[in-house]
Write a protein that holds these residues in place. Sequence first.
Motif, PDB file in Angstrom:
ATOM      1  N   PRO A 233       7.091   1.445  -8.353  1.00  0.00           N
ATOM      2  CA  PRO A 233       5.826   1.057  -8.967  1.00  0.00           C
ATOM      3  C   PRO A 233       4.678   1.283  -7.983  1.00  0.00           C
ATOM      4  CG  PRO A 233       7.045  -0.888  -8.304  1.00  0.00           C
ATOM      5  CD  PRO A 233       7.954   0.283  -8.075  1.00  0.00           C
ATOM      6  N   PHE A 234       3.456   1.138  -8.444  1.00  0.00           N
ATOM      7  CA  PHE A 234       2.327   1.386  -7.551  1.00  0.00           C
ATOM      8  C   PHE A 234       2.319   0.385  -6.402  1.00  0.00           C
ATOM      9  CE2 PHE A 234       0.482  -1.382 -10.869  1.00  0.00           C
ATOM     10  CZ  PHE A 234      -0.105  -2.375 -10.101  1.00  0.00           C
ATOM     11  N   GLY A 237       5.157   1.910  -1.852  1.00  0.00           N
ATOM     12  CA  GLY A 237       5.329   2.662  -0.611  1.00  0.00           C
ATOM     13  C   GLY A 237       5.829   4.084  -0.766  1.00  0.00           C
ATOM     14  N   LYS A 238       5.652   4.701  -1.929  1.00  0.00           N
ATOM     15  CA  LYS A 238       6.099   6.083  -2.127  1.00  0.00           C
ATOM     16  C   LYS A 238       5.351   7.032  -1.198  1.00  0.00           C
ATOM     17  CE  LYS A 238       4.818   5.843  -6.433  1.00  0.00           C
ATOM     18  NZ  LYS A 238       4.483   4.415  -6.448  1.00  0.00           N
ATOM     19  N   THR A 239       4.048   6.888  -1.192  1.00  0.00           N
ATOM     20  CA  THR A 239       3.243   7.824  -0.411  1.00  0.00           C
ATOM     21  C   THR A 239       3.485   7.651   1.082  1.00  0.00           C
ATOM     22  OG1 THR A 239       1.601   7.796  -2.155  1.00  0.00           O
ATOM     23  CG2 THR A 239       0.884   8.604  -0.003  1.00  0.00           C
ATOM     24  N   MET A 240       3.536   6.398   1.531  1.00  0.00           N
ATOM     25  CA  MET A 240       3.791   6.163   2.951  1.00  0.00           C
ATOM     26  C   MET A 240       5.129   6.758   3.348  1.00  0.00           C
ATOM     27  SD  MET A 240       1.461   4.472   4.654  1.00  0.00           S
ATOM     28  CE  MET A 240       1.992   3.257   5.824  1.00  0.00           C
ATOM     29  N   PRO A 424      10.171  -0.129   4.923  1.00  0.00           N
ATOM     30  CA  PRO A 424      10.009   0.517   3.621  1.00  0.00           C
ATOM     31  C   PRO A 424      10.716  -0.315   2.553  1.00  0.00           C
ATOM     32  CG  PRO A 424      11.021   2.010   5.243  1.00  0.00           C
ATOM     33  CD  PRO A 424      10.989   0.665   5.848  1.00  0.00           C
ATOM     34  N   SER A 502       8.151  -0.576  10.318  1.00  0.00           N
ATOM     35  CA  SER A 502       6.756  -0.342   9.975  1.00  0.00           C
ATOM     36  C   SER A 502       6.319   1.049  10.391  1.00  0.00           C
ATOM     37  CB  SER A 502       5.856  -1.368  10.653  1.00  0.00           C
ATOM     38  OG  SER A 502       4.511  -0.981  10.479  1.00  0.00           O
ATOM     39  N   LEU A 504       3.486   1.785  10.831  1.00  0.00           N
ATOM     40  CA  LEU A 504       2.277   1.629  11.645  1.00  0.00           C
ATOM     41  C   LEU A 504       2.597   1.214  13.075  1.00  0.00           C
ATOM     42  CD1 LEU A 504       0.336  -0.369   8.926  1.00  0.00           C
ATOM     43  CD2 LEU A 504       0.325   2.094   9.309  1.00  0.00           C
TER      44      LEU A 504
ATOM     45  N   ARG B 351      -4.706  -0.949   0.375  1.00  0.00           N
ATOM     46  CA  ARG B 351      -4.047   0.192   1.009  1.00  0.00           C
ATOM     47  C   ARG B 351      -4.820   0.720   2.200  1.00  0.00           C
ATOM     48  NH1 ARG B 351      -0.734   2.942  -3.014  1.00  0.00           N
ATOM     49  NH2 ARG B 351      -0.889   1.802  -4.959  1.00  0.00           N
ATOM     50  N   LYS B 354      -4.903  -0.926   6.629  1.00  0.00           N
ATOM     51  CA  LYS B 354      -4.191  -0.567   7.847  1.00  0.00           C
ATOM     52  C   LYS B 354      -5.083   0.171   8.851  1.00  0.00           C
ATOM     53  CE  LYS B 354      -2.081   3.297   5.317  1.00  0.00           C
ATOM     54  NZ  LYS B 354      -2.782   4.489   5.815  1.00  0.00           N
TER      55      LYS B 354
HETATM   56  N1  LIG Z   1       6.824   1.965   5.856  1.00  0.00           N
HETATM   57  C1  LIG Z   1       5.689   1.255   5.767  1.00  0.00           C
HETATM   58  N2  LIG Z   1       5.195   0.637   6.862  1.00  0.00           N
HETATM   59  C2  LIG Z   1       4.064  -0.084   6.808  1.00  0.00           C
HETATM   60  N3  LIG Z   1       3.344  -0.252   5.695  1.00  0.00           N
HETATM   61  C3  LIG Z   1       3.775   0.319   4.559  1.00  0.00           C
HETATM   62  C4  LIG Z   1       4.962   1.095   4.539  1.00  0.00           C
HETATM   63  N4  LIG Z   1       5.155   1.519   3.285  1.00  0.00           N
HETATM   64  C5  LIG Z   1       4.124   1.045   2.561  1.00  0.00           C
HETATM   65  N5  LIG Z   1       3.288   0.319   3.329  1.00  0.00           N
HETATM   66  C6  LIG Z   1       2.074  -0.379   2.876  1.00  0.00           C
HETATM   67  O1  LIG Z   1       2.055  -0.369   1.466  1.00  0.00           O
HETATM   68  C7  LIG Z   1       0.867   0.225   0.985  1.00  0.00           C
HETATM   69  C8  LIG Z   1       1.139   1.000  -0.256  1.00  0.00           C
HETATM   70  O2  LIG Z   1       1.984   2.079   0.035  1.00  0.00           O
HETATM   71  P1  LIG Z   1       1.871   3.471  -0.721  1.00  0.00           P
HETATM   72  O3  LIG Z   1       2.800   4.393  -0.053  1.00  0.00           O
HETATM   73  O4  LIG Z   1       0.456   3.887  -0.821  1.00  0.00           O
HETATM   74  O5  LIG Z   1       2.416   3.049  -2.161  1.00  0.00           O
HETATM   75  P2  LIG Z   1       2.635   3.932  -3.460  1.00  0.00           P
HETATM   76  O6  LIG Z   1       2.449   5.356  -3.085  1.00  0.00           O
HETATM   77  O7  LIG Z   1       4.024   3.634  -3.899  1.00  0.00           O
HETATM   78  O8  LIG Z   1       1.639   3.428  -4.439  1.00  0.00           O
HETATM   79  C9  LIG Z   1       0.364   1.062   2.143  1.00  0.00           C
HETATM   80  O9  LIG Z   1      -1.022   1.182   2.092  1.00  0.00           O
HETATM   81  C10 LIG Z   1       0.812   0.279   3.352  1.00  0.00           C
HETATM   82  O10 LIG Z   1      -0.110  -0.725   3.627  1.00  0.00           O
END
Ligand SMILES: Nc1ncnc2c1ncn2[C@@H]1O[C@H](COP(=O)(O)OP(=O)(O)O)[C@@H](O)[C@H]1O
Lengths: 593, 461
Positions: A233-234, A237-240, A424, A502, A504, B351, B354
């Motif tokens: 879901p949104f 963390g897909k994009t990260m 994740p 993380s 980050l 988002r 960070k």
């Molecule tokens: N591996 C990770 N480590 C740290 N923060 C993460 C990680 N995965 C996701 N996040 C946090 O979750 C937020 C949403 O992740 P994102 O990848 O943008 O979600 P999606 O693409 O699924 O909507 C990021 O902005 C970040 O703050």
Amino acid sequence: MGEVLEINGPIVTIRQSGIRNGDQVKIGRLGLVGEVIHIREKDALVQVYESTESLRPGEQVVGLDYPLSVELGPGLLGQIFDGIQRPLNKIMALSGEHIARGLEVSALDRDRSWHFVADNNLVVGSELRGGQILGTVEETETIQHRILVPPDSHGIVIEHAPEGDYKINETIVRIRTDSGSVEDLKMYHRWPVRMPRPYQSRANSNVPLITGQRILDTFFPFLKGGKAAVPGPFGAGKTMLQQQIARWANADIVLYVGCGERGNEIVDILQSFPELKDPYSGRSLMERTFLVANTSNMPVVAREASIYVGVTMAEYYRDQGYDVVMVADSTSRWAEALREVAGRLGQMPVEEGYPAYLASRLAAFYERAGSVNTLAGNSGSVSLIGAVSPPGGDFSEPVTSHTKEIIRTFWALSKPLADARHYPAISWLESFTAYADRAAEWWSEQVGKQWYVRRQQALSLLAEADELERIVNLVGPEALSSNQRWVLESAGLIKEAVLQQSALDPIDSYCSPQKQFQLLDLMLQFHDGGVELIKLGMPVEPLIELPFGGELRRLKSMVPSDDLKELARYSEKIREAFDGLRVEYSNGQETKS
Amino acid sequence: MSELEFRRVSSIHGALMFLKAVDGIALGDRVVIRDRDNNRRNGQVIRSSKEVVMVQVFEGTDNLDLENTWVRFLDEPFELSLSPGMLGRNFNGIGEPRDDRPPLISNLRRNVNGSPVNPAARAYPREFIQTGISAIDGLNSLVRGQKLPVFSGSGLPHNRLAAQIVRQARLPGDASNFVIVFAAMGVSYSDARFFEQEFESSGVLRNVVMFMNLANDPPMERLLLPRTALTAAEYLAYELDHHVLVVITDMTNYAEALREIATEKGDVPSRKGYPGYLYSDLAEIYERAGRLRDRHGSITMIPILSMPSDDITHPIPDLTGYITEGQIVLSRELNNKSVYPPINVPPSLSRLMKDGIGKDFTREDHPRVASQLYASYTRALESRNLASIIGAEELSERDHHYLEFAERFEADFVRQGEHEERNIIETLNLAWELLSLLPPNTLSRVSEEDLHKYHSWDGSG
Ligand SMILES: Nc1ncnc2c1ncn2[C@@H]1O[C@H](COP(=O)(O)OP(=O)(O)O)[C@@H](O)[C@H]1O
Ligand SMILES: [Mg+2]
């Protein structure tokens, strides 16, 4: 050549003659680019890659006589292209901050010179086959670009250029083809994106794609040439996750396809990657990376094309003998583009508005992943990793469920984990991989004999803990035995000390395979130590109170991948602590009796 | 402007009108319609062919007939006149004044649809905005150029929260104020009045441009309104160098207008009758927030939407969440407990936080503290849940610590006054006060140094 009859969003009906299905066309005074997708008698339907606003019935249409294709040659790396391979930096130079319509820009720079070194086998009179290597240029400091004979060319070399600097439009080899005509070969060629590039044969690779992410590499490993999906879901963390893979994967080339997602995520990559070092080559990450970006506010039809544009470029580097990873964020947006066009064509929707051919299109796309023996006789691979964005986070919706049938690795993101900021947020219950047994060979040879056993042990510990948590939530913790309570403790430790990672954290963002294994081994050593004492009859409370919890959980961010001595020291420390406890406990037992 | 008026309406239904035998009309063109009483309506060409042209009529087609309806094609898209004089004014969805003052006259006119920003031209947003609200600044920080929606429900205080953000938002150590673009769709007169009074009493009215379409105004105009408002925002940000804060409410009313017209057109529905292109359509709006590399100004966007039946998986919040850079979710449960602002922390997210917090922007420990609060609070909610099943007496000592933490977190950290402004350091110190209710060995998201520096654990909680 034709004229516009009707404009319905991105679909334009034209009156035409002699146009082939799949051909590119230029429409109207703005010169909008589109693709013929349907022909009926004198009319044809065109899907247009640019906004059709202000287009009028009656405007002229010119057929271009070729299908949507990409330019393949040196100069792709480090670039960012739109969904039909127009370089976005050039577009910016031409039209400023907003993308104008009808721009004609070629993907590869015509003015740039490359230093070409001919291959030793390139001699007058020799035979050249499609896919063969003509020579190399240094595309970036890390990547030797191998100039290939176009896959559909074949002939005898009549003359060739000596080593030297050439622009991509200059002829470097002249061949006489089978039909007797002369063909000029340049440092680039074009290839239609909807047709997979040919190779000699499929190869079986058992080499894992290391991403530096523990939950992926250790628990749900993926192979070079594999196909994986990241549904969630949104905000899960897909994009990260895909960005982490793009950063740290041990691939030669990484292609990031931003398909219908945020502009700022593209900027994030463009700004951070040049500063980051490839952990394998030590050079800027941007030297091996390139992007296709068709963000959510860009026209929807080009979104559909962007996936094919991407995978064709990926195949091209595969054909040079490289391991390529393409991440696509998000394949759902591509499927939606498909749905939108289907809807406008009046095709019968089958599920949630999607056309019947959704599943076969998805399968055909993922089929372009794989390890191959190339036409030139090398081996190369394309790994495909697609994000899936299910509406409402519902994995039973069409795109997720069809994708799940096709891919071999499923990294399922969970909202409850993301809400708890467990990143994740990959669910150890819903995820799966078909590659674990094949990856095990590499891990046990390269990293640790016990890899497979430890991984299994951890996975069953996690599953058991989930079951126990359900019980606790029904009847409270008192119902559990000491051993069960210890399982809960250890599972908590593994989640925090191993699974959570993380992106980050400067030290933990990338975790080497050795560190992955040793961390896991250490936590399981801790668990095993406790189990043994409980077996002797020791109560669980003193174990829970052991002062290691915080330290063990912080180790991942204290110990850098290139210096693991500290982990060995900890292993020793834990052993001593448990030995001490055992002695203390058995002494206590003796005095009691 | 074309002087030709056609009387060739061939059919009318809902908000759609079809004209025959008017060849060569451009897609997206603006249309002016005159009815039998000489009243004007506005329309837009949404499909065009040699035989028939489809026009959507923003004021609807009630009382129109085929005989006495005249249609003029203006041969231009919908454009908004732009000038610095728009500050302090109030317009409708197509940019006509609502405030009894003359229309804006300017040579500068822009197509309200804009055109897509080249991703290569964007600058990554990273400047921390202090809203003075702990649950936002501490846990879901907003940065300049971000699009961060508020997911609310009927009866929840989203308007008051938005007003508080507008009042208090600023960059720490930066005196310059935001210019506000306020876009209201389908809201009640009293809600609109509430915002006007807010702007008035906080003295910012001269720095606000309002675009309003109230609950009793023509719903189809809502399709254009956010685009009109964002065209103004882009002008203010990128040409007049302002930092612009755009508040859009209520996106649910926008999406409903879109569904209505889509249904009339016969578009294939996907979920709950919304058209498949709702995602792309919303993205065209939301993606207009941001920063550009070579421009001084910025567009920060706070869209407000009410979740039908409080359901976050409903297509409107769902697709919004897929596009925006996080979301602030309001909770009915907290609201019932009189917690203002009732921010539901676990599903909320920023988002862009960070890259906009930490050493260079707020304080060095901020990212870890936020992560720890999230972890501890979700853990504490488990303890609360367990207590409701087996009774609080049965809980372990650890769980008791968590119970207290959850209570105090909601009562002291999330809850605050509507006019209370906490700076980020106060927020972080408050966070540590709460984390000090928990034993240090449960706080693995913060570093050893953080614990030494900020955590005071007396061994009992
Ligand atoms: N591996 C990770 N480590 C740290 N923060 C993460 C990680 N995965 C996701 N996040 C946090 O979750 C937020 C949403 O992740 P994102 O990848 O943008 O979600 P999606 O693409 O699924 O909507 C990021 O902005 C970040 O703050
Ligand atoms: Mg994403």
